[in-house]
Design an enzyme around this catalytic site. Structure first.
Site, PDB file in Angstrom:
ATOM      1  N   ARG A  33     -26.941 -48.931 -20.111  1.00 44.65           N
ATOM      2  CA  ARG A  33     -28.083 -49.078 -18.623  1.00 44.65           C
ATOM      3  C   ARG A  33     -29.740 -49.431 -19.621  1.00 44.65           C
ATOM      4  O   ARG A  33     -29.970 -50.030 -18.723  1.00 44.65           O
ATOM      5  CB  ARG A  33     -28.128 -47.161 -17.746  1.00 44.65           C
ATOM      6  CG  ARG A  33     -26.515 -46.926 -17.466  1.00 44.65           C
ATOM      7  CD  ARG A  33     -27.305 -45.277 -16.777  1.00 44.65           C
ATOM      8  NE  ARG A  33     -27.665 -45.932 -15.538  1.00 44.65           N
ATOM      9  CZ  ARG A  33     -28.768 -44.759 -16.011  1.00 44.65           C
ATOM     10  NH1 ARG A  33     -28.533 -43.179 -15.630  1.00 44.65           N
ATOM     11  NH2 ARG A  33     -29.171 -44.676 -14.622  1.00 44.65           N
ATOM     12  N   CYS A  89     -36.057 -41.618 -18.850  1.00 43.56           N
ATOM     13  CA  CYS A  89     -34.425 -41.303 -18.357  1.00 43.56           C
ATOM     14  C   CYS A  89     -34.710 -42.626 -16.847  1.00 43.56           C
ATOM     15  O   CYS A  89     -34.931 -43.297 -16.675  1.00 43.56           O
ATOM     16  CB  CYS A  89     -33.460 -40.279 -18.322  1.00 43.56           C
ATOM     17  SG  CYS A  89     -33.839 -38.823 -17.155  1.00 43.56           S
TER      18      CYS A  89
END
Length: 279
Positions: A174, A233
């Protein structure tokens, strides 16, 4: 004294009846955390919803999990039996990825809270089933501490001036942009941020690595005692796992960018980097 950021099942068993256990199971794939709780939880554990207790409603500027309103957070915790002087031990079944959010928020606002190392899988006793209805208590709202929070502008300024190390707690694919979350407007990472997946804080048995190993890991990423460290995040939840690991490693003053990638990527005026390097 507050417990350490992470405690084991033996510590929990020794303190049953004097602590509140918080089940913070939540699933990115849409599974029902409440249903998982009712199917089997630690004795007396209350279920804490990431989406409604630990977060405000999503927004373009705040991301998928903005910090909750302080007064609403206090009311929600009070309804769960968590008062001003309550010691909380939180857990999930994902290595602490989601329970870390509750623990970090409580610790940074002066509360006594810890993460159960290894989560529900580490519990060697019987599990209870069904809902838990706690006795409500009154909890005093506490203002979110600005010294432990960073805005998108502050993150960008710190990277531009080289005054902070910014860590991305998401999985490496990611971070690189190879894996795309449907809810993200763009894939990749904040330019200059370094990849620090939260799962790398754990050993093969799902427990936190020893503090010296964590210190080595973060030192290699530039997180040193005299360096300002900011963590983000996807939406400000799993970043708290890195923040607790940093505290275990002896770096308790690291900060959270709450909006994280969900807010950064939604702002098309912000630059995006892809690939395995900070960029």
């Amino acid at each position: 004294m507050p417990p350490a950021p992470v405690v084991d099942a033996g510590w929990v068993r020794a303190h049953l009846g004097r602590i509140v256990l918080a089940d913070v199971r939540w699933y990115l794939d849409g599974r029902d955390g409440r249903a998982a709780h009712q199917a089997g939880h630690l004795p007396g554990a209350v279920w804490v919803d990431v989406d409604t207790v630990l977060s405000a409603p999503p927004s373009a500027t705040g991301g998928r999990h903005p910090l909750p309103d302080e007064a609403e957070f206090a009311r929600s915790l009070g309804a769960l039996g968590i008062g001003d002087d309550t010691t909380v031990v939180a857990y999930d079944d994902s290595g602490g990825a989601y329970a870390a959010r509750l623990v970090w928020l409580l610790r940074r606002t002066g509360g006594r809270a810890a993460l159960l190392d290894g989560g529900v899988q580490a519990w060697d006793g019987d599990l209870e089933t069904g809902p838990v209805v706690p006795a409500p208590v009154t909890r005093t709202p506490v203002t979110w501490p600005k010294e432990f929070l960073r805005s998108a502008d502050e993150v960008a300024a710190s990277l531009a001036t080289g005054t902070a190390v910014v860590l991305d707690a998401r999985a490496a694919d990611r971070y690189s942009g190879a894996a795309v979350l449907p809810s993200d407007v763009r894939s990749g990472h904040v330019p200059g941020a370094r990849s620090a997946p939260w799962a790398a804080n754990l050993t093969d048995d799902g427990r936190f690595a020893p503090a010296p190993r964590l210190a080595e890991r973060y030192a290699a990423l530039g997180a040193l005692p005299d360096v300002d460290v900011v963590v983000y995040c996807g939406s400000g939840v799993t970043a708290c796992h890195d923040l607790l690991a940093l505290e275990l490693a002896g770096l308790p003053t690291a900060s959270l960018y709450p909006g994280s990638w969900s807010a950064w990527s939604a702002d098309t005026s912000r630059a995006v980097a892809t690939g395995e390097e900070p960029g």
